[in-house]
Design a protein around this motif. Sequence first.
Motif, short mmCIF file in Angstrom:
data_model
loop_
_atom_site.label_atom_id
_atom_site.label_comp_id
_atom_site.label_asym_id
_atom_site.label_seq_id
_atom_site.Cartn_x
_atom_site.Cartn_y
_atom_site.Cartn_z
N LYS A 2 1.10 -1.15 0.05
CA LYS A 2 -0.41 0.38 0.09
C LYS A 2 1.05 0.61 -0.22
N PHE A 3 0.35 1.69 -0.65
CA PHE A 3 1.01 3.39 -0.89
C PHE A 3 0.48 4.58 -0.72
N ALA A 4 0.90 5.76 -1.04
CA ALA A 4 0.69 6.95 -0.95
C ALA A 4 1.58 8.22 -1.11
N ARG A 21 0.92 7.95 -9.05
CA ARG A 21 -0.22 7.43 -8.88
C ARG A 21 -0.48 6.13 -9.66
N THR A 22 -0.56 6.78 -11.15
CA THR A 22 -0.21 5.77 -12.18
C THR A 22 -0.12 4.47 -12.09
N TYR A 23 1.27 4.83 -12.81
CA TYR A 23 1.95 4.06 -12.43
C TYR A 23 2.40 3.07 -11.31
N LEU A 24 2.33 3.07 -10.39
CA LEU A 24 2.02 2.14 -9.54
C LEU A 24 1.03 1.51 -9.53
N THR A 25 -0.20 2.16 -9.69
CA THR A 25 -1.71 1.22 -9.57
C THR A 25 -1.33 0.25 -10.64
N ASP A 26 -0.96 0.63 -11.22
CA ASP A 26 -0.75 -0.68 -13.47
C ASP A 26 -0.10 -1.24 -12.38
N PHE A 27 0.61 -0.98 -11.47
CA PHE A 27 1.61 -3.01 -10.74
C PHE A 27 1.04 -3.78 -10.05
N ARG A 28 -0.68 -3.16 -9.52
CA ARG A 28 -1.35 -3.25 -8.98
C ARG A 28 -0.55 -3.00 -6.93
N LEU A 29 -0.61 -2.09 -7.03
CA LEU A 29 -0.15 -1.56 -6.51
C LEU A 29 -0.87 -0.63 -5.79
N THR A 30 -1.86 -0.73 -4.10
CA THR A 30 -2.61 -0.12 -3.52
C THR A 30 -2.45 1.17 -3.08
N TYR A 31 -3.41 1.74 -4.15
CA TYR A 31 -3.16 2.87 -2.89
C TYR A 31 -4.38 3.13 -1.64
N ASP A 32 -3.03 3.85 -0.90
CA ASP A 32 -4.37 3.71 0.77
C ASP A 32 -3.31 5.04 1.28
N GLU A 33 -4.34 6.00 1.51
CA GLU A 33 -3.45 7.49 2.47
C GLU A 33 -3.67 7.11 3.91
N ASP A 34 -4.68 6.56 4.24
CA ASP A 34 -4.93 5.72 5.33
C ASP A 34 -3.19 4.86 6.17
N GLU A 35 -3.24 3.97 5.42
CA GLU A 35 -1.57 2.92 6.15
C GLU A 35 -1.35 2.65 5.19
N PRO A 36 -0.34 3.92 4.30
CA PRO A 36 0.42 3.13 3.66
C PRO A 36 1.35 2.67 4.20
N ASP A 37 2.56 1.64 3.25
CA ASP A 37 3.81 0.86 3.86
C ASP A 37 4.74 1.74 3.05
N VAL A 87 9.43 3.84 -9.98
CA VAL A 87 8.14 3.11 -10.23
C VAL A 87 8.65 1.93 -9.98
N ILE A 88 9.42 1.64 -10.90
CA ILE A 88 9.67 0.82 -10.60
C ILE A 88 10.44 -0.52 -10.01
N ALA A 89 11.35 1.14 -9.52
CA ALA A 89 12.39 0.47 -8.47
C ALA A 89 11.33 -0.03 -6.58
N ILE A 90 10.03 0.30 -6.64
CA ILE A 90 9.31 0.09 -5.80
C ILE A 90 7.87 -0.89 -6.10
N ALA A 91 7.98 -1.00 -7.07
CA ALA A 91 7.10 -2.40 -7.39
C ALA A 91 7.91 -3.22 -7.68
N LYS A 92 9.52 -3.57 -7.88
CA LYS A 92 10.22 -4.72 -8.58
C LYS A 92 11.14 -5.37 -7.58
N THR A 93 11.94 -4.30 -6.78
CA THR A 93 12.67 -4.42 -5.95
C THR A 93 12.57 -3.83 -4.24
#
Length: 263
Positions: A2-4, A21-37, A87-93
């Motif tokens: 989850k990210f914000a 936000r768009t790219y990370l969502t495309d990588f199937r990460l969840t946008y969550d402003e309340d409890e982001p990782d 974005v690739i680093a966050i999603a894949k690394t």
Amino acid sequence: MKFAVISKGDAISNECMYKIRTYLTDFRLTYDEDEPDIVISVGGDGTLLYAFHRYRSRLEQTAFVGVHTGHLGFYADWVPDEIEKLVIAIAKTPYQIVEYPLLEVTIRYVRGGREAKYLALNECTVKSVGGTLVMDVEIRGDLFETFRGDGLCISTPSGSTAYNKALGGAILHPSLEAIQVAEMASINNRIFRTIGSPLVLPKHHTCMLKPVNDVDFQITIDHLSLLHKDVKSIQCRVADEKIRFARFRPFPFWKRVRESFIQ
């Protein structure tokens, strides 16, 4: 995961925020402003300070990463041209967690019962409202000096490059668990004396400021400015909590210092 994303609010920062936000969502990460990782701050150091205070109750669960869209920032190690790479680093690394110490400030009042507790990423400053600040400075319970002057600045190692540096304080590496006390225009003459030098206190040493006069105080916690009345004491120490940064590549601190102040 989850990210914000938090933006400074200008056009460039908002554009970067929408891309991330768009790219990370495309990588199937969840946008969550309340409890982001992970929280991506887009702007400058002020934006990251805002993000830190917004998520200060989740410091053990949330890691921060900064994208700077203006001048080089100490807390931001990515630029807009690197958005896709980030974005690739966050999603894949898998990322490395780097922890920096924080400042805990506890304000107690004359009438007792209640107290206010704050965490600062950069610094706390103390000034009197309308006049010279007169404070007894205690270290580990012993009176060290009676300070007279414009004010005092208590900073973290990562905040030592900010207001503290402008006051002539030392630059401390953020891996050190310490706080620094720097003076603002102290009064030194035949009657009144202060140490006149910044003090670096280790984690197990507490600094206590006790007002000599019954005055109101303007106290800042990073970018937040607060008016406090009937103050009995202001306790400053290295906090038990730490801020966690997500590192996807080396972030040489001394290189950043050189680039910011020398080159």
